[in-house]
Design a protein around this motif. Structure first.
Motif, PDB file in Angstrom:
ATOM      1  N   ASP A 175     -10.704 -52.906 -41.663  1.00  0.00           N
ATOM      2  CA  ASP A 175      -9.862 -51.995 -42.440  1.00  0.00           C
ATOM      3  C   ASP A 175      -8.665 -52.746 -43.013  1.00  0.00           C
ATOM      4  N   GLU A 176      -8.187 -52.258 -44.135  1.00  0.00           N
ATOM      5  CA  GLU A 176      -7.026 -52.821 -44.827  1.00  0.00           C
ATOM      6  C   GLU A 176      -7.218 -54.317 -45.117  1.00  0.00           C
ATOM      7  N   CYS A 177      -8.437 -54.666 -45.527  1.00  0.00           N
ATOM      8  CA  CYS A 177      -8.722 -56.081 -45.758  1.00  0.00           C
ATOM      9  C   CYS A 177      -8.033 -56.605 -47.011  1.00  0.00           C
ATOM     10  N   HIS A 178      -7.411 -55.707 -47.790  1.00  0.00           N
ATOM     11  CA  HIS A 178      -6.701 -56.178 -48.986  1.00  0.00           C
ATOM     12  C   HIS A 178      -5.495 -57.036 -48.642  1.00  0.00           C
ATOM     13  N   ARG A 186      -5.285 -59.614 -46.880  1.00  0.00           N
ATOM     14  CA  ARG A 186      -5.672 -61.014 -46.994  1.00  0.00           C
ATOM     15  C   ARG A 186      -4.912 -61.921 -46.011  1.00  0.00           C
ATOM     16  N   SER A 187      -4.757 -61.434 -44.778  1.00  0.00           N
ATOM     17  CA  SER A 187      -4.163 -62.279 -43.754  1.00  0.00           C
ATOM     18  C   SER A 187      -5.157 -63.361 -43.360  1.00  0.00           C
ATOM     19  N   LEU A 188      -4.654 -64.418 -42.726  1.00  0.00           N
ATOM     20  CA  LEU A 188      -5.538 -65.491 -42.266  1.00  0.00           C
ATOM     21  C   LEU A 188      -6.591 -64.947 -41.307  1.00  0.00           C
ATOM     22  N   ASP A 189      -6.142 -64.136 -40.344  1.00  0.00           N
ATOM     23  CA  ASP A 189      -7.088 -63.595 -39.361  1.00  0.00           C
ATOM     24  C   ASP A 189      -8.157 -62.748 -40.024  1.00  0.00           C
ATOM     25  N   ALA A 190      -7.746 -61.916 -41.010  1.00  0.00           N
ATOM     26  CA  ALA A 190      -8.712 -61.033 -41.657  1.00  0.00           C
ATOM     27  C   ALA A 190      -9.731 -61.817 -42.460  1.00  0.00           C
ATOM     28  N   ASP A 191      -9.270 -62.815 -43.224  1.00  0.00           N
ATOM     29  CA  ASP A 191     -10.199 -63.633 -44.006  1.00  0.00           C
ATOM     30  C   ASP A 191     -11.174 -64.368 -43.095  1.00  0.00           C
ATOM     31  N   LEU A 192     -10.645 -64.913 -41.994  1.00  0.00           N
ATOM     32  CA  LEU A 192     -11.502 -65.676 -41.095  1.00  0.00           C
ATOM     33  C   LEU A 192     -12.488 -64.769 -40.368  1.00  0.00           C
ATOM     34  N   ALA A 193     -12.023 -63.604 -39.887  1.00  0.00           N
ATOM     35  CA  ALA A 193     -12.920 -62.677 -39.198  1.00  0.00           C
ATOM     36  C   ALA A 193     -14.059 -62.244 -40.112  1.00  0.00           C
ATOM     37  N   GLN A 194     -13.734 -61.963 -41.372  1.00  0.00           N
ATOM     38  CA  GLN A 194     -14.775 -61.554 -42.314  1.00  0.00           C
ATOM     39  C   GLN A 194     -15.811 -62.660 -42.488  1.00  0.00           C
ATOM     40  N   ALA A 195     -15.353 -63.900 -42.649  1.00  0.00           N
ATOM     41  CA  ALA A 195     -16.273 -65.017 -42.844  1.00  0.00           C
ATOM     42  C   ALA A 195     -17.141 -65.247 -41.606  1.00  0.00           C
ATOM     43  N   LEU A 196     -16.538 -65.151 -40.407  1.00  0.00           N
ATOM     44  CA  LEU A 196     -17.318 -65.366 -39.186  1.00  0.00           C
ATOM     45  C   LEU A 196     -18.347 -64.256 -38.975  1.00  0.00           C
ATOM     46  N   LEU A 197     -17.982 -63.030 -39.328  1.00  0.00           N
ATOM     47  CA  LEU A 197     -18.935 -61.928 -39.180  1.00  0.00           C
ATOM     48  C   LEU A 197     -20.126 -62.085 -40.126  1.00  0.00           C
ATOM     49  N   VAL A 237     -18.631 -53.354 -42.434  1.00  0.00           N
ATOM     50  CA  VAL A 237     -18.021 -52.528 -43.476  1.00  0.00           C
ATOM     51  C   VAL A 237     -16.608 -53.034 -43.722  1.00  0.00           C
ATOM     52  N   ALA A 238     -16.275 -53.285 -44.982  1.00  0.00           N
ATOM     53  CA  ALA A 238     -14.915 -53.684 -45.375  1.00  0.00           C
ATOM     54  C   ALA A 238     -14.274 -52.511 -46.108  1.00  0.00           C
ATOM     55  N   MET A 239     -13.042 -52.161 -45.725  1.00  0.00           N
ATOM     56  CA  MET A 239     -12.397 -50.982 -46.318  1.00  0.00           C
ATOM     57  C   MET A 239     -10.969 -51.306 -46.739  1.00  0.00           C
ATOM     58  N   SER A 240     -10.547 -50.684 -47.833  1.00  0.00           N
ATOM     59  CA  SER A 240      -9.163 -50.781 -48.274  1.00  0.00           C
ATOM     60  C   SER A 240      -8.944 -49.819 -49.422  1.00  0.00           C
ATOM     61  N   ALA A 241      -7.672 -49.532 -49.678  1.00  0.00           N
ATOM     62  CA  ALA A 241      -7.335 -48.725 -50.856  1.00  0.00           C
ATOM     63  C   ALA A 241      -7.300 -49.584 -52.109  1.00  0.00           C
ATOM     64  N   THR A 242      -6.911 -50.856 -51.953  1.00  0.00           N
ATOM     65  CA  THR A 242      -6.702 -51.701 -53.132  1.00  0.00           C
ATOM     66  C   THR A 242      -7.529 -52.978 -53.051  1.00  0.00           C
ATOM     67  N   VAL A 243      -8.607 -52.961 -52.292  1.00  0.00           N
ATOM     68  CA  VAL A 243      -9.425 -54.157 -52.114  1.00  0.00           C
ATOM     69  C   VAL A 243     -10.015 -54.615 -53.448  1.00  0.00           C
ATOM     70  N   PRO A 247      -1.475 -59.296 -53.616  1.00  0.00           N
ATOM     71  CA  PRO A 247      -0.666 -60.239 -52.839  1.00  0.00           C
ATOM     72  C   PRO A 247      -1.376 -61.582 -52.715  1.00  0.00           C
ATOM     73  N   GLU A 248      -0.582 -62.631 -52.620  1.00  0.00           N
ATOM     74  CA  GLU A 248      -1.167 -63.967 -52.490  1.00  0.00           C
ATOM     75  C   GLU A 248      -1.793 -64.098 -51.107  1.00  0.00           C
ATOM     76  N   PRO A 249      -3.041 -64.557 -51.011  1.00  0.00           N
ATOM     77  CA  PRO A 249      -3.677 -64.691 -49.700  1.00  0.00           C
ATOM     78  C   PRO A 249      -2.890 -65.648 -48.800  1.00  0.00           C
ATOM     79  N   GLU A 250      -2.788 -65.310 -47.530  1.00  0.00           N
ATOM     80  CA  GLU A 250      -2.055 -66.157 -46.590  1.00  0.00           C
ATOM     81  C   GLU A 250      -2.616 -67.573 -46.541  1.00  0.00           C
ATOM     82  N   VAL A 251      -3.924 -67.705 -46.743  1.00  0.00           N
ATOM     83  CA  VAL A 251      -4.536 -69.024 -46.621  1.00  0.00           C
ATOM     84  C   VAL A 251      -3.955 -69.993 -47.647  1.00  0.00           C
ATOM     85  N   MET A 252      -3.375 -69.478 -48.729  1.00  0.00           N
ATOM     86  CA  MET A 252      -2.828 -70.347 -49.765  1.00  0.00           C
ATOM     87  C   MET A 252      -1.409 -70.808 -49.460  1.00  0.00           C
TER      88      MET A 252
END
Length: 839
Positions: A133-136, A138-149, A163-169, A366-371
């Motif tokens: 949820d709230e994957c928009h 773009r925190s480091l943990d969220a990006d990494l969790a999505q990739a690992l899943l 399932v990935a969810m967000s209002a502004t994804v 927002p700029e992704p944390e990974v950057m």
């Protein structure tokens, strides 16, 4: 009759817009095991989508939220819909706390908790679905969790629902990123939002939003004034967005005396105070919040949002080894998300503390944390997964190579990875601690030196970001032990117990060093950040850290002032500041400093640029800190050149003697580079500093001080960069001067985006076309001057100017300058340098 609370709820669900798209979601999950849900705030996606999935899949549904506050609030909301307490059908888990049981079918967790589980059990035994949820955000943990899943689904659990969810994804990108072939189905819920009026309330012209110290008091005054206006002009509770806890408290103080309950809301508050902000009361409320209320959380009763338009983003200064948060403008997506909070329960309004014109300049997302963030923990997670560089993983954005290289270097220094990037046994032990790798290393290594309890106390204090008045961490630790206000608000005691458990039975019990609290705290901090070991500079006003960065304490009354050695836990360097500001530190001595930072100890012959001079010494150093030194006579020329080059790297090219001829040559080369590209050299600051040995090296070897530096012929130095044989055409392609029809040779100005020829209009009569340079590729921008050398016209199309612009210029100026030629036909008129009447 439904005995299953899930079935009972779904048979008669709440009247939320997401209900209409639940069949499409369940169909996508049934057919593909994948879905992206895009739904505006207030549609109920966080509330009903996990419950619907729990009724449709085998196994537990794990739902991620970006923050602990949102985890607890979401779990309470879901459990209340089922008429149960948290811990039965719906549970939650955050670091150090878990409330769930054997009957739990939906578990809300922070993304960090999910990552720990994935590393421990990649198959996620017993889990049927994961909802990000709230994957928009773009925190480091969220990006990494999505990739690992995605990796888990591809290689271990093809049945795992994702399932990935967000209002502004970014729905299309996300659907492609999590895909197992064709993009994942995108399920959209129509908005339930009531209309929200937009009111633009920029601050007064002289009020700056931020300066090098952060958000300005004057801007907080303006935000508070907007809140007072909103209370007077609108009905309902008011939700105020500011970037951090300090600003929350600042605005709350400024609202003293308003006819409403002012409730702060941020992640550092005790749970009871967080609940006060989230629960409606008898009086009207003003909830002053950080981004924790931007998504996931529902703040009931809100009909008005006041948005300061600012957000906090992590930034890593890799050159100085300083990580921290910076204040940036909110993205347009974030602004929409915030405004949506006003329209959940009825028509509302958003007061935006910026102008409508500024809105169009905001970034869309927002700029992704990974950057931008420190990637050390991210890189360790990748190494533990077996993909040190992230190859083969469905990351939304590839991490920047320089940041990853810096992270890899840090992990190698910790012994967490080998030279090939593969994780070591020590690296896995560090990862299991569940903290920043540097803090985990300090916990492991310090537990045998100062005792596991004391090591855990200091590491917990550092990991929960306790405020240290005057920068004094020892005083902060004593306050925590006494049960001070931050002990409960930060969960320090719980974190201490968790860290002690993480050490395991091998953590030891008896310290090998008999140290006071002051020095024990300093040793733990130094083990975590050896590059931030700092010694007082001569004169006693500031410190030099082992990393080479200067640092100063924040206040004259700091109890740390004047101590010879410090272990710095947190420091930041504002724009335009030479030294970093020490936010928290602890005392140290030289013996402990050299022990904690042993990897930085070195003895060598060094030649350095210091205070405008070449200083050659034989030194014993701890990083950049000289422990002892002796003068080195007649140093090698190559080391001298390198020392001056290092001075340039630190102080910039402005320390060189850029006289007019050198500046002009540099501008001409920059023009050729931008117009023709290779092989013409890049002469920007970054490129020149990176290639300083090539073009400046022979001169630098003769420099012993600032006077020698000022004797360098910079024009000759730049000519070393000229490519051959193309250099022979320099004056043809980018001439210093152009001959104009009058016979004058007029200097070209290459300082702007386009070469400019500023010439009196009378001197170019008869010129039919705009002159072009760079082999005809670039037209010259003509600044046609009046007899008083003021611009009468600017054109890059001379032919058009003569036909349409000149008659107007002639009509305006011939009466003012009657002694100069203003012929009706400039095409055939004779050019003139000085006064010449029409004939």
């Amino acid at each position: 009759m439904h005995h299953d609370p899930l079935a009972r709820l779904l048979a008669d669900p709440p009247d939320l817009p997401v209900v209409a798209c639940l069949p499409a979601l369940l169909g996508a999950v049934r057919d593909r095991g994948l879905a992206v849900v895009q739904a505006p705030p207030g549609t109920g996606k966080t509330t009903l989508a996990p419950l619907a999935l729990a009724a449709a899949v085998d196994g537990r549904v794990v739902v991620t939220q970006p923050r602990r506050l949102a985890v607890r609030a979401a779990a309470r909301r879901l459990a209340s819909l089922l008429g149960e307490p948290v811990g039965e059908t719906v549970g939650y888990a955050v670091r150090g706390e878990r409330r769930s049981g054997p009957s739990t079918r939906v578990e809300v967790v922070t993304t960090g908790v999910l990552l720990r589980r994935l590393q421990h059990d990649p198959e996620l035994a017993g889990v049927g679905a994961v909802v990000l949820d709230e994957c928009h955000e773009r925190s480091l943990d969220a990006d990494l969790a999505q990739a690992l899943l995605v990796d888990v689904r591809a290689h271990l659990r093809e049945d795992l629902v994702l399932v990935a969810m967000s209002a502004t994804v970014e729905a299309v990108r996300t659907a492609e990123a999590i895909a197992d072939g064709a993009p994942a189905p995108v399920v959209e819920a129509s908005g339930s939002l009531h209309p929200v009026d937009e009111l633009w309330r920029p601050p007064p012209p002289r009020v700056r939003r931020t300066d090098d110290r952060g958000v300005t008091p004057a801007f907080l005054d303006h935000v508070a004034a907007c809140v007072r206006d909103a209370l007077a002009e609108r009905d309902g509770d008011v939700l105020v967005f500011v970037p951090g806890a300090g600003e929350v408290n600042g605005v709350a103080r400024r609202l003293a005396g308003v006819d409403a309950d002012v409730r702060p809301l941020h992640g550092r508050l005790p749970h009871r105070e967080q609940d006060l902000a989230l629960a409606p009361g008898g009086r009207r409320r003003v909830v002053v919040s950080t981004a924790v209320a931007e998504s996931s959380l529902t703040v009931p009763g809100v009909r008005v949002v006041v948005d300061a338009g600012l957000a906090r983003q992590p930034r890593m200064d890799h050159r100085r080894g300083l990580a921290g948060l910076v204040t940036v403008n909110v993205s347009r997506a974030g602004a929409r998300q915030r405004a949506g909070r006003a329209g959940r329960e009825g028509p509302g309004a958003v007061y935006r503390c910026w102008s409508q014109a500024e809105q169009s300049q905001l970034a869309e997302h927002p700029e992704p944390e990974v950057m931008t963030a420190d990637l050390t923990g991210f890189a360790l997670e990748l190494a533990c997964w077996g993909s040190p560089d992230g190859a083969g993983l469905a990351l939304m954005d590839a991490p920047p190579p320089a940041a990853m290289a810096s992270a890899r270097e840090a992990l190698e220094a910790l012994g967490a990875v080998g030279p090939d990037g593969a994780v070591t046994a020590r690296g896995r032990a560090i990862s299991r601690i569940g903290a920043d790798p540097r803090l985990a290393r300090a916990l492991i290594d310090a537990s045998g030196l100062v005792g596991p309890r004391r090591a855990a106390e200091v590491v917990a204090m550092l990991s929960v970001d306790v405020r240290a008045p005057g920068g004094d961490l020892v005083a902060a630790l004593r306050s925590l032990r006494r049960g001070g206000p931050e002990a409960s608000s930060t969960g320090w005691a719980e974190e201490v117990r968790r860290l002690q458990r993480a050490l395991g039975p091998g953590g030891g019990s008896s310290p090998s060093r008999d140290l006071t609290d002051d020095l024990a705290t300093g040793l733990v901090v130094a083990l975590a950040h050896p590059e931030r070991v700092a010694r007082l500079r001569p004169g006693g006003s500031s410190y030099l850290m082992a990393s080479g960065t200067g640092a100063a304490l924040p206040a004259e009354h700091s109890p740390l002032r004047g101590l010879g050695w410090l272990a710095v836990a947190d420091a930041d360097r504002g724009a335009g500041r030479r030294d970093a500001t020490i936010r928290s530190a602890a005392p140290l001595d030289e013996d402990l400093a050299t022990e904690a930072a042993a990897a930085l100890w070195h003895e060598d012959e060094s030649v350095a640029w210091a205070d405008g001079q070449v200083v050659a010494r034989r030194t014993v150093s701890l990083g950049a800190i000289e422990l002892s030194s002796a003068r080195l006579p007649d140093p090698p020329r190559a080391l001298v050149a390198a020392a001056v080059g290092d001075g340039l790297d630190r102080e910039g090219l402005a320390m060189l003697p850029w006289r007019e001829g050198a500046v002009e040559l540099r501008q001409r080369l920059a023009f050729l580079r931008s117009t023709l590209g290779d092989p013409w050299p890049d002469v920007g600051d970054t490129a020149l500093l990176e290639d300083v040995d090539r073009w400046l090296g022979p001169d630098l070897a003769r420099v012993r001080g600032a006077r020698d530096l000022q004797r360098i012929d910079m024009r000759a130095a730049l000519r070393r960069l000229l490519p051959w044989p193309e250099a022979a055409r320099l004056d043809e392609l980018a001439p210093e001067r152009l001959e104009v029809p009058s016979g004058s040779h007029v200097r070209l100005d290459y300082s702007g985006d386009q070469p400019v020829l500023a010439v009196r209009l009378q001197e170019v009569f008869g010129w039919r076309q705009t002159p072009r340079i760079a082999g005809g590729r670039a037209p010259v921008l003509l600044h046609l001057l009046s007899p008083a050398r003021r611009p009468a016209a600017v054109t890059a199309d001379l032919e058009s100017f003569w036909a349409t612009g000149y008659p107007q210029v002639r009509a305006e100026l011939r009466g003012r300058y009657p002694k100069h030629a203003w012929p009706a036909d400039p095409w055939t008129a004779e050019p003139a340098r000085g006064v010449r009447r029409d004939r």
